[in-house]
Every structure is written in structure tokens, then in C-alpha cells.
Write a protein that holds these residues in place. Structure first.
Motif, mmCIF file in Angstrom:
data_model
loop_
_atom_site.group_PDB
_atom_site.id
_atom_site.type_symbol
_atom_site.label_atom_id
_atom_site.label_comp_id
_atom_site.label_asym_id
_atom_site.label_seq_id
_atom_site.Cartn_x
_atom_site.Cartn_y
_atom_site.Cartn_z
ATOM 1 N N ASP A 160 -27.294 -13.775 -19.416
ATOM 2 C CA ASP A 160 -27.040 -12.660 -20.327
ATOM 3 C C ASP A 160 -25.563 -12.304 -20.234
ATOM 4 O O ASP A 160 -24.865 -12.702 -19.281
ATOM 5 N N SER A 161 -25.109 -11.518 -21.203
ATOM 6 C CA SER A 161 -23.717 -11.064 -21.163
ATOM 7 C C SER A 161 -23.490 -10.095 -20.012
ATOM 8 O O SER A 161 -22.348 -9.879 -19.594
ATOM 9 N N GLY A 162 -24.558 -9.508 -19.501
ATOM 10 C CA GLY A 162 -24.409 -8.549 -18.402
ATOM 11 C C GLY A 162 -25.732 -8.289 -17.724
ATOM 12 O O GLY A 162 -26.482 -9.216 -17.418
ATOM 13 N N ILE A 163 -26.065 -7.005 -17.531
ATOM 14 C CA ILE A 163 -27.272 -6.653 -16.787
ATOM 15 C C ILE A 163 -28.516 -6.576 -17.664
ATOM 16 O O ILE A 163 -29.621 -6.454 -17.148
ATOM 17 N N GLY A 164 -28.358 -6.666 -18.984
ATOM 18 C CA GLY A 164 -29.502 -6.523 -19.878
ATOM 19 C C GLY A 164 -30.605 -7.534 -19.615
ATOM 20 O O GLY A 164 -31.792 -7.212 -19.687
ATOM 21 N N GLY A 165 -30.229 -8.763 -19.303
ATOM 22 C CA GLY A 165 -31.219 -9.807 -19.063
ATOM 23 C C GLY A 165 -32.104 -9.541 -17.871
ATOM 24 O O GLY A 165 -33.145 -10.192 -17.698
ATOM 25 N N LEU A 166 -31.724 -8.558 -17.040
ATOM 26 C CA LEU A 166 -32.575 -8.193 -15.909
ATOM 27 C C LEU A 166 -33.911 -7.645 -16.388
ATOM 28 O O LEU A 166 -34.911 -7.723 -15.674
ATOM 29 N N THR A 167 -33.948 -7.094 -17.603
ATOM 30 C CA THR A 167 -35.212 -6.595 -18.139
ATOM 31 C C THR A 167 -36.191 -7.737 -18.402
ATOM 32 O O THR A 167 -37.403 -7.553 -18.315
ATOM 33 N N VAL A 168 -35.662 -8.910 -18.706
ATOM 34 C CA VAL A 168 -36.500 -10.092 -18.911
ATOM 35 C C VAL A 168 -36.805 -10.756 -17.570
ATOM 36 O O VAL A 168 -37.937 -11.156 -17.294
ATOM 37 N N LEU A 169 -35.778 -10.857 -16.730
ATOM 38 C CA LEU A 169 -35.974 -11.430 -15.392
ATOM 39 C C LEU A 169 -37.033 -10.652 -14.622
ATOM 40 O O LEU A 169 -37.841 -11.245 -13.905
ATOM 41 N N SER A 170 -37.043 -9.341 -14.762
ATOM 42 C CA SER A 170 -38.021 -8.519 -14.024
ATOM 43 C C SER A 170 -39.449 -8.911 -14.397
ATOM 44 O O SER A 170 -40.329 -8.983 -13.539
ATOM 45 N N GLU A 171 -39.665 -9.195 -15.689
ATOM 46 C CA GLU A 171 -40.991 -9.619 -16.151
ATOM 47 C C GLU A 171 -41.351 -10.977 -15.554
ATOM 48 O O GLU A 171 -42.498 -11.208 -15.150
ATOM 49 N N LEU B 274 -40.203 -12.251 -12.689
ATOM 50 C CA LEU B 274 -40.437 -12.092 -11.251
ATOM 51 C C LEU B 274 -41.829 -11.544 -10.966
ATOM 52 O O LEU B 274 -42.457 -11.902 -9.964
ATOM 53 N N LYS B 275 -42.317 -10.681 -11.843
ATOM 54 C CA LYS B 275 -43.667 -10.123 -11.666
ATOM 55 C C LYS B 275 -44.741 -11.173 -11.924
ATOM 56 O O LYS B 275 -45.733 -11.261 -11.204
ATOM 57 N N ARG B 276 -44.538 -11.965 -12.971
ATOM 58 C CA ARG B 276 -45.582 -12.899 -13.396
ATOM 59 C C ARG B 276 -45.446 -14.296 -12.805
ATOM 60 O O ARG B 276 -46.441 -15.013 -12.646
ATOM 61 N N VAL C 274 -41.326 -14.443 -21.571
ATOM 62 C CA VAL C 274 -41.854 -14.904 -20.281
ATOM 63 C C VAL C 274 -43.156 -15.683 -20.478
ATOM 64 O O VAL C 274 -43.432 -16.638 -19.736
ATOM 65 N N SER C 275 -43.943 -15.333 -21.475
ATOM 66 C CA SER C 275 -45.145 -16.119 -21.791
ATOM 67 C C SER C 275 -44.767 -17.542 -22.182
ATOM 68 O O SER C 275 -45.433 -18.514 -21.787
ATOM 69 N N HIS C 276 -43.694 -17.667 -22.969
ATOM 70 C CA HIS C 276 -43.186 -18.990 -23.354
ATOM 71 C C HIS C 276 -42.738 -19.761 -22.116
ATOM 72 O O HIS C 276 -43.052 -20.949 -21.951
ATOM 73 N N LEU C 277 -42.017 -19.086 -21.230
ATOM 74 C CA LEU C 277 -41.567 -19.709 -19.978
ATOM 75 C C LEU C 277 -42.763 -20.179 -19.163
ATOM 76 O O LEU C 277 -42.767 -21.299 -18.631
ATOM 77 N N GLU C 278 -43.774 -19.344 -19.064
ATOM 78 C CA GLU C 278 -44.964 -19.680 -18.288
ATOM 79 C C GLU C 278 -45.650 -20.928 -18.837
ATOM 80 O O GLU C 278 -46.079 -21.811 -18.079
ATOM 81 N N LYS C 279 -45.744 -21.032 -20.149
ATOM 82 C CA LYS C 279 -46.377 -22.204 -20.771
ATOM 83 C C LYS C 279 -45.599 -23.479 -20.470
ATOM 84 O O LYS C 279 -46.189 -24.536 -20.205
ATOM 85 N N LEU C 280 -44.271 -23.389 -20.517
ATOM 86 C CA LEU C 280 -43.442 -24.560 -20.220
ATOM 87 C C LEU C 280 -43.627 -25.013 -18.771
ATOM 88 O O LEU C 280 -43.699 -26.211 -18.483
ATOM 89 N N ILE D 82 -31.276 -2.178 -10.351
ATOM 90 C CA ILE D 82 -31.929 -2.202 -11.660
ATOM 91 C C ILE D 82 -33.316 -2.830 -11.552
ATOM 92 O O ILE D 82 -34.301 -2.331 -12.114
ATOM 93 N N LEU D 83 -33.424 -3.935 -10.805
ATOM 94 C CA LEU D 83 -34.715 -4.610 -10.665
ATOM 95 C C LEU D 83 -35.738 -3.728 -9.943
ATOM 96 O O LEU D 83 -36.926 -3.740 -10.277
ATOM 97 N N LYS D 84 -35.271 -2.946 -9.000
ATOM 98 C CA LYS D 84 -36.176 -2.001 -8.322
ATOM 99 C C LYS D 84 -36.660 -0.935 -9.282
ATOM 100 O O LYS D 84 -37.822 -0.541 -9.272
ATOM 101 N N GLN D 85 -35.752 -0.462 -10.127
ATOM 102 C CA GLN D 85 -36.142 0.539 -11.131
ATOM 103 C C GLN D 85 -37.159 -0.025 -12.103
ATOM 104 O O GLN D 85 -38.039 0.697 -12.601
ATOM 105 N N LEU D 86 -37.038 -1.325 -12.377
ATOM 106 C CA LEU D 86 -37.986 -2.006 -13.264
ATOM 107 C C LEU D 86 -39.236 -2.471 -12.526
ATOM 108 O O LEU D 86 -40.084 -3.151 -13.097
ATOM 109 N N LYS D 87 -39.268 -2.130 -11.234
ATOM 110 C CA LYS D 87 -40.421 -2.439 -10.359
ATOM 111 C C LYS D 87 -40.676 -3.944 -10.276
ATOM 112 O O LYS D 87 -41.835 -4.402 -10.250
ATOM 113 N N ALA D 88 -39.578 -4.718 -10.207
ATOM 114 C CA ALA D 88 -39.708 -6.173 -10.092
ATOM 115 C C ALA D 88 -39.555 -6.639 -8.641
ATOM 116 O O ALA D 88 -40.032 -7.704 -8.276
ATOM 117 N N ILE D 89 -38.848 -5.850 -7.827
ATOM 118 C CA ILE D 89 -38.686 -6.198 -6.409
ATOM 119 C C ILE D 89 -38.886 -4.945 -5.568
ATOM 120 O O ILE D 89 -38.893 -3.826 -6.093
#
Length: 258
Positions: free
Chosen positions: A7-18, A20-22, A210-216, A251-258
Motif C-alpha cells: 500500500d502507499s502507507g498504513i491503509g493496507g493494514l486494514t486488509v492485512l488485519s483481515e 491475519l485473522k483468517r 482476503v476471500s480471493h487470497l484464501e481461494k488462491l 494499528i493492527l492491535k486496534q483492528l484486533k488482528a494481533i
């Protein structure tokens, strides 16, 4: 499996958090191009150059799948990147389809928010034209949200006046769904909730990506990794110290990913 997120910055952490959970049992590489953020207001060719450099870096670091966790980067570069590289490259686009489906049987409208560059791209225009049969969609660029996020500015005092100013020409009672069409924007979900009715759905593309990633991953029959890890980079520089890494993990803690 080694999975690269960009990502250009921290925004992609919202996707990474998903992810990391799944999909926790993998090696993750997260590349934030903070030297050049925000992308949204920049010329298309300049941004394309930054994106290609970042993806090349992740490939050289051994990424076996790459997620471009940035709507702007996806819109201008994903097709060319897939032609250049043989590894799977997953892109993102504003979650217009689920948003339109959510208002299909009503008179409510959909508001698509994103960066100026994403909203200008033909890719999004064609997507809306294909899906929005009843012309229920409006567009709103919110470039400063990216700058706010990259400055770790999330206070109500800063964000709410900005959103209200940008929305002043809209009748917010008309909307049934708001698309958070930049991966930075879910970081401000609670601000949107303070402006829009509780009945308005806030929709972003993280879950579908993340569903697409999981299928791959399932298709490749990858064995679980027992040395799961998460490595961060800022514009080609690997982050080593806890002080450097802390803003990302916070940020990831706030998103409850770690």
C-alpha cells in the motif's frame, strides 16, 4: 507461504488485519510506500512508477502471492503487473457491487468515497456503469483522509469537520450505503458512523479481497507454515527496531488482528 502486501502507507493494514485473522499461518511482508504517500493527488505515471518499484521489491524478497492493498495502485497498474509477473497478484477495487446490491430494492443511493485518482480511472467508471442499472451512485473524493491517516490523526476535532465540509452539498438522508473505497478509509469508520444514520451500511473491500487470497492459497494446496511471521518495510527499507514497527502494530492491535 510468503505473502506480500503493498500500500502507499498504513491503509493496507486494514486488509492485512483481515488476512491475519483468517489466514494466520503464513509469512507476511508488508510494504508501505510512505516516502511517496499519498498517491491520490499525484500524476498517474508517477504513481505507476512507485507501484512497479514496490512490487519488484516484494518479488525479490520472495513473495509468492502479492496483494495490492491499495485501490489507487490497483486501478492504474494491476493489469500490467499481471502481464509482467507469473505469481498471482490480487488487486482491490471499491466494493461497489455489494453496496448497490444492498440498496437494490429501495430508493436509497450509494455514495462511493475514494481518492481522486481512483475516481478518475476508467476501471471504476466501467464498474459502476456495468452494475448501477438504476443510476443510484454518487462519487466523493476524500483525499485528506489519507493524509490524516499517515499523520496518525484520528481525532473527532480534525476528522468530523472535514467530512461534514466535504458532504455539505449532499443530502446524507438519501444514502443507504457508503463505499469506503480506499484502504485508509476504514480507519475512520467510527467517524462516518457519527455522521450517517445507523441504518447506512459502510462497505469496504477487505473481506472480498482476503476471500480471493484464501481461494488462491487453497488452490495451490499450501501446507501451513509453522514459522509464521510479519515483516514491515517503509519504501524498500526493512524495519528492524520496535520503535519503527510500533506504529504498524498499534494499528493492527486496534483492528484486533494481533
Amino acid at each position: 507461504m510468503k505473502i506480500g502486501f503493498f500500500d502507499s502507507g498504513i491503509g493496507g493494514l486494514t486488509v492485512l488485519s483481515e488476512a491475519l485473522k483468517r489466514l494466520p499461518n503464513h509469512e507476511y511482508l508488508y510494504y508501505a510506500d510512505t516516502d511517496h504517500a499519498p498517491y491520490g493527488p499525484k500524476p498517474k505515471e508517477e504513481v505507476r512508477e512507485y507501484v512497479f518499484k514496490a512490487i519488484e521489491f516484494l518479488v525479490n524478497e520472495g513473495a509468492q502471492i502479492i496483494v495490492i492493498a491499495c485501490n489507487t495502485a490497483t486501478s492504474i497498474a494491476v493489469s500490467e503487473l499481471r502481464q509482467k509477473y507469473s505469481i498471482p497478484i490480487i488487486g482491490m477495487e471499491p466494493a461497489v457491487k455489494p453496496a448497490i446490491e444492498s440498496v437494490e430494492n429501495s430508493t436509497k443511493r450509494v455514495l462511493v468515497t475514494a481518492t481522486p485518482l481512483t475516481l478518475k480511472e476508467e476501471k471504476l467508471k466501467q464498474l459502476i456503469q456495468r452494475l448501477d442499472k438504476h443510476h443510484q451512485t454518487d462519487l466523493l473524493p476524500l483525499p485528506d483522509l489519507v493524509s490524516f491517516a499517515e499523520s496518525y490523526e484520528f481525532s473527532d476535532e480534525a476528522i468530523l469537520p472535514y467530512l461534514k465540509q466535504c458532504l455539505q452539498s449532499f443530502d446524507i438522508s438519501e444514502y443507504g450505503a457508503v463505499v469506503l473505497g480506499c484502504t485508509h478509509f476504514p480507519l475512520f469508520a467510527h467517524h462516518f458512523e457519527k455522521i450517517f444514520s445507523s441504518e447506512v451500511r459502510l462497505i469496504d473491500g477487505s473481506s472480498g479481497t482476503v476471500s480471493h487470497l484464501e481461494k488462491l492459497i487453497l488452490a495451490q494446496k499450501v501446507e501451513p507454515c509453522f514459522n509464521a511471521s510479519l515483516t514491515f518495510y517503509r519504501s524498500s527499507k526493512k524495519l528492524e527496531s520496535s520503535q519503527e514497527i510500533e506504529p504498524f502494530t498499534k494499528i493492527l492491535k486496534q483492528l484486533k488482528a494481533i
